[in-house]
Structure formats: structure tokens, C-alpha cells
Write an enzyme that holds these catalytic residues in place. Structure first.
Site, PDB file in Angstrom:
ATOM      1  N   SER A 169       0.824  -1.201   0.000  1.00  0.00           N
ATOM      2  CA  SER A 169       0.000   0.000   0.000  1.00  0.00           C
ATOM      3  C   SER A 169       0.868   1.265   0.000  1.00  0.00           C
ATOM      4  CB  SER A 169      -0.955  -0.044   1.196  1.00  0.00           C
ATOM      5  OG  SER A 169      -1.983   0.912   1.060  1.00  0.00           O
ATOM      6  N   ASP A 184      -0.104  -4.191  -3.996  1.00  0.00           N
ATOM      7  CA  ASP A 184      -1.249  -3.305  -4.189  1.00  0.00           C
ATOM      8  C   ASP A 184      -0.912  -1.867  -3.792  1.00  0.00           C
ATOM      9  OD1 ASP A 184      -3.806  -3.333  -5.348  1.00  0.00           O
ATOM     10  OD2 ASP A 184      -4.773  -3.104  -3.416  1.00  0.00           O
ATOM     11  N   ARG A 215       5.706   8.690  -6.895  1.00  0.00           N
ATOM     12  CA  ARG A 215       5.159   7.389  -6.489  1.00  0.00           C
ATOM     13  C   ARG A 215       6.129   6.298  -6.935  1.00  0.00           C
ATOM     14  NH1 ARG A 215       3.944   5.022 -11.211  1.00  0.00           N
ATOM     15  NH2 ARG A 215       3.006   6.233 -12.909  1.00  0.00           N
ATOM     16  N   ASP A 242      12.446   2.735 -10.507  1.00  0.00           N
ATOM     17  CA  ASP A 242      12.985   2.874  -9.155  1.00  0.00           C
ATOM     18  C   ASP A 242      13.942   1.756  -8.756  1.00  0.00           C
ATOM     19  OD1 ASP A 242      11.686   5.270  -8.669  1.00  0.00           O
ATOM     20  OD2 ASP A 242       9.889   4.302  -7.879  1.00  0.00           O
ATOM     21  N   HIS A 266      -7.482  -5.643  -0.891  1.00  0.00           N
ATOM     22  CA  HIS A 266      -6.233  -4.881  -0.750  1.00  0.00           C
ATOM     23  C   HIS A 266      -5.198  -5.701   0.014  1.00  0.00           C
ATOM     24  CE1 HIS A 266      -3.825  -1.284  -0.727  1.00  0.00           C
ATOM     25  NE2 HIS A 266      -3.907  -1.079   0.578  1.00  0.00           N
TER      26      HIS A 266
END
Length: 337
Positions: free
Chosen positions: A179, A204, A218, A223, A269
Site C-alpha cells: 500500500s 497493491d 510514487r 525505481d 487490498h
């Protein structure tokens, strides 16, 4: 916090789009509240509010690290950027390292961290470092989002310290975040830079207050050498469009079997965590390659299994694109041909 709540309410009343024009993740977000409800926030309002938080959060984001190994599998040893701290722990540079990062309202002793730690230690000798980022524990989701870049930077600094001063291999490093923790992992990768972190796995990754068109704010595919995204509640708590180099859509990525009506999406989730734990221990999630993410969402990728398994450590060298993942409604969740 009361001031923030009042500000959110005033902004929402003044600028909110009509209900029929709201598209979650596109022109605003349904933002999670402490009571489990969701409140709409337009992009402009969100950016205004976040700009007020960021200077404060970047100065007050405590991040701590707890090391687990085969020698101390259940009792984490707190470590920090200090030679005596590392030497007094069971850290071993010859073993692979896994950083694990919780999400909103989480802490390092949460079941998510316990399960992922146990899974990796069951597979061999690893340094499992569980991250505890204090600002995530506030009931205010917006405040936690504002703390993500600072938390990720501190995780990145710890990675650099262990690499430069204690010989930790970046080639055998995996950073796993759930998350909001997935975006913390992304900022850790940005801090280390050069795609030098080998693998980041986003479980997720949280969508509210994160934009598709702002990858620098984000988790994104640049990355790490390889970024895998396991998306289980797309369009609600998590991202719908792909944000990893390899993006996996269990059951089409929106909701998960066995979760019932799942109002708010919490069950779906969290399934990303359970799937990942099972993937590590069992390597049993067969996948079907899709032409694009829309096909994955609609389960229109055919029925021929690929040679790729969701969550497999070999994915870094062979995976790119979108995959539909058939799953069961209860454990074992994975399906193989």
C-alpha cells in the site's frame, strides 16, 4: 488534526466535482478516512493540502529498522546507521537482504511483516529488515501520504549505509512494500538511484493521492533494476493501470474471490500480502501473459499459462508487461497448470 479535517471539508465543499464526473485516480480520489469511509477530494484540493503538510512531515518522520534472521526469527533487533549496532546484530553481508515496509496505520509487528519475514526465513538465510515509519501511524491518511518521501529517503539512506560500510549486496536486495509502503519503497529506490536496488515488489500500491502522470512522486518502473507490482484492489485502494515493469492482476486486479462484498476493498487490498507470502513459500502462482492491462482486467488473455510465476525471484530477468493471475478463493490461492 482538527484543523486538517476542517480544511479538507472546506476545500471539498468549495471545489468538489459533481458525483457523475468523479473518476477515482483520474480527476481526484476517494480518500480513506480513519473510520473506514471514503471522502472525495479533487486533484487541486489534494495538491493544496499536501503542500501544507510536506514541510512539517519531512522534519518529523521517525523511521526505525528491525533485523530478523535465522538466529533471531521472531525477536527483531533494532539497528541503525552505526557500526556497533550492526556488529552487535546477526546481520551477515553474505546473505541476501529483504526490506519490508508496512502501509497506513501499520507498525513493524503487524501480521503482514511477521508473515513475510517467516516466509523468507523459511527459504534460507536472509537478513530481513522490517521498517517502522512512525508518521504512517497517524489516523490522518493525508498526513501519512505527505510523510512517504521522507520515509523512503531514510530507507534509502539505510540501504546505502549497509552497502557502503557493511558490504550488503544491492544485487541480492529486494524491497517489499504494501500500500503506502510500496511508495516508500519507490522513494528508497529513487534515493539510492541508478536502478541499483535489484528488485522492488509493490503489494497493491496505494492509489489515493498518487497520480499516474507523476511517476516521480510514487513507485514507478525506474525505481529499481526490476519493479514488480501485484495489484489486487485496482480502482479503489490500489492502482488499476500498471505501474511496474512487471504488473500482475490476480483475478483481474479489481477484487478478489472469497472477499464477499468487501465494502471499501480492505480484504482485496490485503490479499496482495497473502498472495506474496504464498508466492515466496510455494512459487505456485501461474500466470497468463496479456497484450495490455485492459485485457488483464477483463480476463481476456486466453487460457495458456506462461512460464512466469508471480513473485518469483527470477522475474527480474525475464518479465515485462501485464499478466492475468488465476487465483482460488481460499488458501492455497495459487493455481498452476
Amino acid at each position: 488534526m482538527k484543523v486538517a479535517v476542517v480544511l479538507v471539508a472546506l476545500l471539498a465543499a468549495a471545489h468538489a466535482l459533481p458525483i457523475e464526473e468523479r473518476v477515482n485516480g483520474e480527476n481526484g480520489w476517494f480518500v480513506p478516512q480513519d473510520d473506514g469511509s471514503l471522502e472525495w477530494m479533487d486533484i487541486k484540493d489534494a495538491e493544496e493540502l499536501l503542500s501544507k503538510y510536506t514541510p512539517i512531515e519531512s522534519r518529523s518522520n521517525d523511521v526505525s529498522f528491525y533485523l530478523y534472521t535465522k538466529q533471531n526469527p521472531t525477536n527483531g533487533k533494532e539497528i541503525w546507521s552505526d557500526a556497533s549496532s550492526i556488529h552487535d546484530s546477526h546481520f551477515n553481508k553474505n546473505h541476501g537482504t529483504r526490506f519490508v515496509i508496512h502501509g497506513w496505520k501499520g507498525k513493524y509487528t503487524d501480521s503482514m511483516n511477521v508473515k513475510i519475514t517467516k516466509a523468507w526465513l523459511s527459504k534460507g538465510e536472509y537478513n530481513v529488515i522490517v521498517v517502522n515509519w512512525e508518521r504512517s501511524q497517524t489516523a490522518n491518511y493525508v498526513s501519512s501520504v505527505a510523510a512517504v518521501p521522507g520515509a523512503g529517503t531514510k530507507v534509502g539512506e539505510m540501504i546505502e549505509y549497509l552497502h557502503e560500510h557493511h558490504g550488503m549486496s544491492l544485487e541480492d536486495l529486494e524491497v517489499i512494500g504494501h500500500s503506502l509502503g510500496a511508495h516508500v519503497a519507490g522513494f528508497a529506490g529513487k534515493k539510492v538511484g541508478g536502478k541499483r536496488i535489484h528488485t522492488i515488489v509493490g503489494l497493491d500500491p496505494a492509489m489515493p493521492l498518487f497520480s499516474y502522470d507523476k511517476p516521480d512522486k510514487r513507485l514507478n518502473a525506474d525505481d529499481a533494476f526490476y519493479v514488480e507490482s501485484i495489484q489486487t484492489n485496482g480502482g479503489e485502494k490500489g492502482f488499476l493501470k500498471p505501474i511496474g515493469k512487471g504488473t500482475f492482476y490476480p483475478n483481474g486486479g479489481r477484487d478478489q474471490p472469497g472477499c464477499g462484498t468487501d465494502i471499501g476493498g480492505s480484504c482485496s487490498h490485503h490479499r496482495s500480502v497473502l498472495y506474496y507470502v504464498e508466492a515466496v513459500t510455494e512459487d505456485n502462482f501461474g500466470t497468463i501473459k496479456c497484450g495490455d492491462y485492459q485485457a488483464a482486467l477483463a480476463n481476456e488473455c486466453g487460457s495458456t499459462y506462461s512460464n512466469v510465476r508471480m513473485g518469483a525471484v527470477t522475474n527480474a530477468y525475464m518479465v515485462e508487461g501485464d499478466y492475468y493471475v488465476p487465483v482460488n478463493s481460499e488458501a492455497p490461492f495459487g493455481k498452476i497448470e
